[in-house]
Design a protein around this motif. Structure first.
Motif, mmCIF file in Angstrom:
data_model
loop_
_atom_site.group_PDB
_atom_site.id
_atom_site.type_symbol
_atom_site.label_atom_id
_atom_site.label_comp_id
_atom_site.label_asym_id
_atom_site.label_seq_id
_atom_site.Cartn_x
_atom_site.Cartn_y
_atom_site.Cartn_z
ATOM 1 N N ARG A 76 0.915 -0.649 0.699
ATOM 2 C CA ARG A 76 0.172 -0.132 -0.182
ATOM 3 C C ARG A 76 1.166 1.134 -0.427
ATOM 4 N N LYS A 77 1.979 1.179 0.965
ATOM 5 C CA LYS A 77 2.633 2.233 0.957
ATOM 6 C C LYS A 77 3.353 2.503 -0.466
ATOM 7 N N SER A 78 4.123 1.498 -0.756
ATOM 8 C CA SER A 78 4.511 1.385 -1.945
ATOM 9 C C SER A 78 4.093 2.246 -3.588
ATOM 10 N N ALA A 79 2.617 1.909 -3.695
ATOM 11 C CA ALA A 79 1.639 1.836 -4.662
ATOM 12 C C ALA A 79 1.499 3.510 -4.129
ATOM 13 N N LEU A 80 0.884 4.261 -2.578
ATOM 14 C CA LEU A 80 0.534 5.224 -2.401
ATOM 15 C C LEU A 80 1.368 6.266 -3.316
ATOM 16 N N SER A 81 3.027 6.410 -3.238
ATOM 17 C CA SER A 81 4.467 6.492 -3.429
ATOM 18 C C SER A 81 4.479 6.988 -4.490
ATOM 19 N N LEU A 82 3.708 6.621 -5.685
ATOM 20 C CA LEU A 82 3.475 6.829 -7.447
ATOM 21 C C LEU A 82 3.331 8.338 -7.267
ATOM 22 N N PRO A 83 3.487 8.841 -7.867
ATOM 23 C CA PRO A 83 2.172 9.867 -8.555
ATOM 24 C C PRO A 83 1.514 9.931 -8.834
ATOM 25 N N GLU A 84 -0.032 10.714 -8.193
ATOM 26 C CA GLU A 84 -0.963 11.163 -8.949
ATOM 27 C C GLU A 84 -2.215 9.261 -8.686
ATOM 28 N N VAL A 85 -1.502 8.595 -7.652
ATOM 29 C CA VAL A 85 -2.011 7.590 -7.136
ATOM 30 C C VAL A 85 -3.502 8.009 -6.186
ATOM 31 N N GLU A 86 -4.401 7.274 -6.165
ATOM 32 C CA GLU A 86 -5.925 7.434 -5.723
ATOM 33 C C GLU A 86 -6.403 6.220 -4.958
ATOM 34 N N GLU A 87 -5.789 6.121 -3.916
ATOM 35 C CA GLU A 87 -6.730 4.318 -3.794
ATOM 36 C C GLU A 87 -8.389 4.000 -3.518
ATOM 37 N N GLY A 88 -8.735 3.148 -3.887
ATOM 38 C CA GLY A 88 -10.517 2.699 -3.976
ATOM 39 C C GLY A 88 -10.283 1.439 -3.916
ATOM 40 N N THR A 89 -11.450 0.741 -4.170
ATOM 41 C CA THR A 89 -11.811 -0.575 -4.353
ATOM 42 C C THR A 89 -12.502 -0.882 -5.525
ATOM 43 N N HIS A 90 -11.898 -2.661 -5.382
ATOM 44 C CA HIS A 90 -12.649 -2.188 -6.848
ATOM 45 C C HIS A 90 -13.204 -4.266 -6.643
ATOM 46 N N PHE A 91 -14.285 -4.122 -6.554
ATOM 47 C CA PHE A 91 -15.406 -5.426 -5.870
ATOM 48 C C PHE A 91 -14.594 -6.027 -4.301
ATOM 49 N N GLY A 92 -14.615 -4.807 -4.242
ATOM 50 C CA GLY A 92 -14.672 -4.633 -2.778
ATOM 51 C C GLY A 92 -12.897 -5.027 -2.249
ATOM 52 N N LEU A 93 -12.443 -4.989 -3.293
ATOM 53 C CA LEU A 93 -10.148 -4.746 -2.517
ATOM 54 C C LEU A 93 -9.942 -3.535 -2.579
ATOM 55 N N PRO A 94 -9.312 -3.853 -1.805
ATOM 56 C CA PRO A 94 -8.113 -2.219 -1.549
ATOM 57 C C PRO A 94 -8.183 -2.625 -3.012
ATOM 58 N N SER A 95 -7.525 -0.902 -4.050
ATOM 59 C CA SER A 95 -7.166 -1.039 -5.517
ATOM 60 C C SER A 95 -6.329 0.708 -5.191
ATOM 61 N N PHE A 96 -5.466 0.653 -6.500
ATOM 62 C CA PHE A 96 -4.812 1.713 -6.654
ATOM 63 C C PHE A 96 -4.891 2.055 -7.905
ATOM 64 N N PHE B 48 -4.017 0.080 -11.490
ATOM 65 C CA PHE B 48 -3.197 -0.944 -11.646
ATOM 66 C C PHE B 48 -2.751 -1.793 -10.786
ATOM 67 N N ALA B 49 -3.327 -1.518 -10.019
ATOM 68 C CA ALA B 49 -2.668 -2.545 -8.238
ATOM 69 C C ALA B 49 -4.488 -2.593 -8.062
ATOM 70 N N VAL B 50 -4.285 -4.213 -7.406
ATOM 71 C CA VAL B 50 -4.882 -4.904 -6.326
ATOM 72 C C VAL B 50 -4.500 -5.686 -5.586
ATOM 73 N N LEU B 51 -4.882 -5.094 -4.125
ATOM 74 C CA LEU B 51 -4.936 -6.833 -3.001
ATOM 75 C C LEU B 51 -5.898 -7.276 -3.039
ATOM 76 N N THR B 52 -5.800 -8.583 -2.887
ATOM 77 C CA THR B 52 -6.379 -9.941 -2.601
ATOM 78 C C THR B 52 -6.967 -10.392 -1.129
ATOM 79 N N ARG B 53 -7.803 -10.786 -1.120
ATOM 80 C CA ARG B 53 -8.031 -11.214 0.655
ATOM 81 C C ARG B 53 -6.973 -12.135 1.002
ATOM 82 N N ASP B 54 -6.413 -13.232 0.208
ATOM 83 C CA ASP B 54 -5.497 -13.935 0.196
ATOM 84 C C ASP B 54 -4.338 -13.788 0.174
ATOM 85 N N ALA B 55 -3.955 -12.219 0.541
ATOM 86 C CA ALA B 55 -2.382 -11.704 1.002
ATOM 87 C C ALA B 55 -1.450 -11.600 -1.016
#
Length: 181
Positions: free
Chosen positions: A8-28, A35-42
């Motif tokens: 999460r920290k690495s993704a948010l360090s990139l320019p103009e990145v916004e955190e949101g959700t994609h099908f209920g999962l954290p996405s960037f 460009f990236a999604v964190l899944t429930r199964d790590a």
């Protein structure tokens, strides 16, 4: 091993990145493009070009190809199977795959015509996405950084080939500099 917090920290360090959700999962996303999604199964799902995905699969045996309706769209990597530095590089590649070309050029390649280069005119020349991502993953963001490295060392980086090194050599020569011996 990498944690969700690091990803999460690495993704948010990139320019103009916004955190949101994609099908209920954290996405960037960059300018609305995931460009990236964190899944429930790590795992982290990274949207990469086919060439970048192939290189990532070869470099990281724990990764698997990510498909949508039979079309490859990137890779899926377990966080426990990848180091932080490698994940940073993959996140940057995914960001580069989704960022608008103008934003990419403003931030990482030559600067804008109106405002100049925000890093003082020492930006990397256009050497292609894989090479740019490989250099950025190593913390090489300016020609000063390039000049501090050997040609052999740069060629050893995955994604940096003879063509990219030749372009860098020309850019350094134009400033009366060269690679470290």
């Amino acid at each position: 091993m990498t944690t969700r917090s690091h990803a999460r920290k690495s993704a948010l360090s990139l320019p103009e990145v916004e955190e949101g959700t994609h099908f209920g999962l954290p996405s960037f996303a960059v300018r609305g493009r995931n460009f990236a999604v964190l899944t429930r199964d790590a795992h982290v799902q990274l949207h990469l070009s086919d060439a970048d995905a192939g290189a990532a699969l070869a470099a990281h045996p724990v990764a698997e190809r990510l498909m949508r309706n039979g079309t490859p769209i990137g890779i899926r990597v377990p966080l426990h199977g990848i180091g932080g530095k490698d994940l940073n590089g993959l996140l940057l590649q995914a960001w580069l795959a989704k960022a608008p070309k103008r934003l990419e050029a403003e931030r990482y390649g030559g600067g804008s015509e109106a405002g100049g280069d925000p890093r003082g005119g020492d930006a990397l020349p256009a050497i292609g996405r894989p090479a740019t991502a490989a250099l950025r993953a190593e913390g090489i963001t300016t020609l000063d950084d390039v000049a501090a490295r050997s040609e052999r060392g740069l060629l050893a980086l995955h994604g940096v080939g003879p063509k990219a090194v030749a372009i860098l050599r020309e850019a350094l020569a134009a400033q009366g500099r060269g690679f470290r011996d």
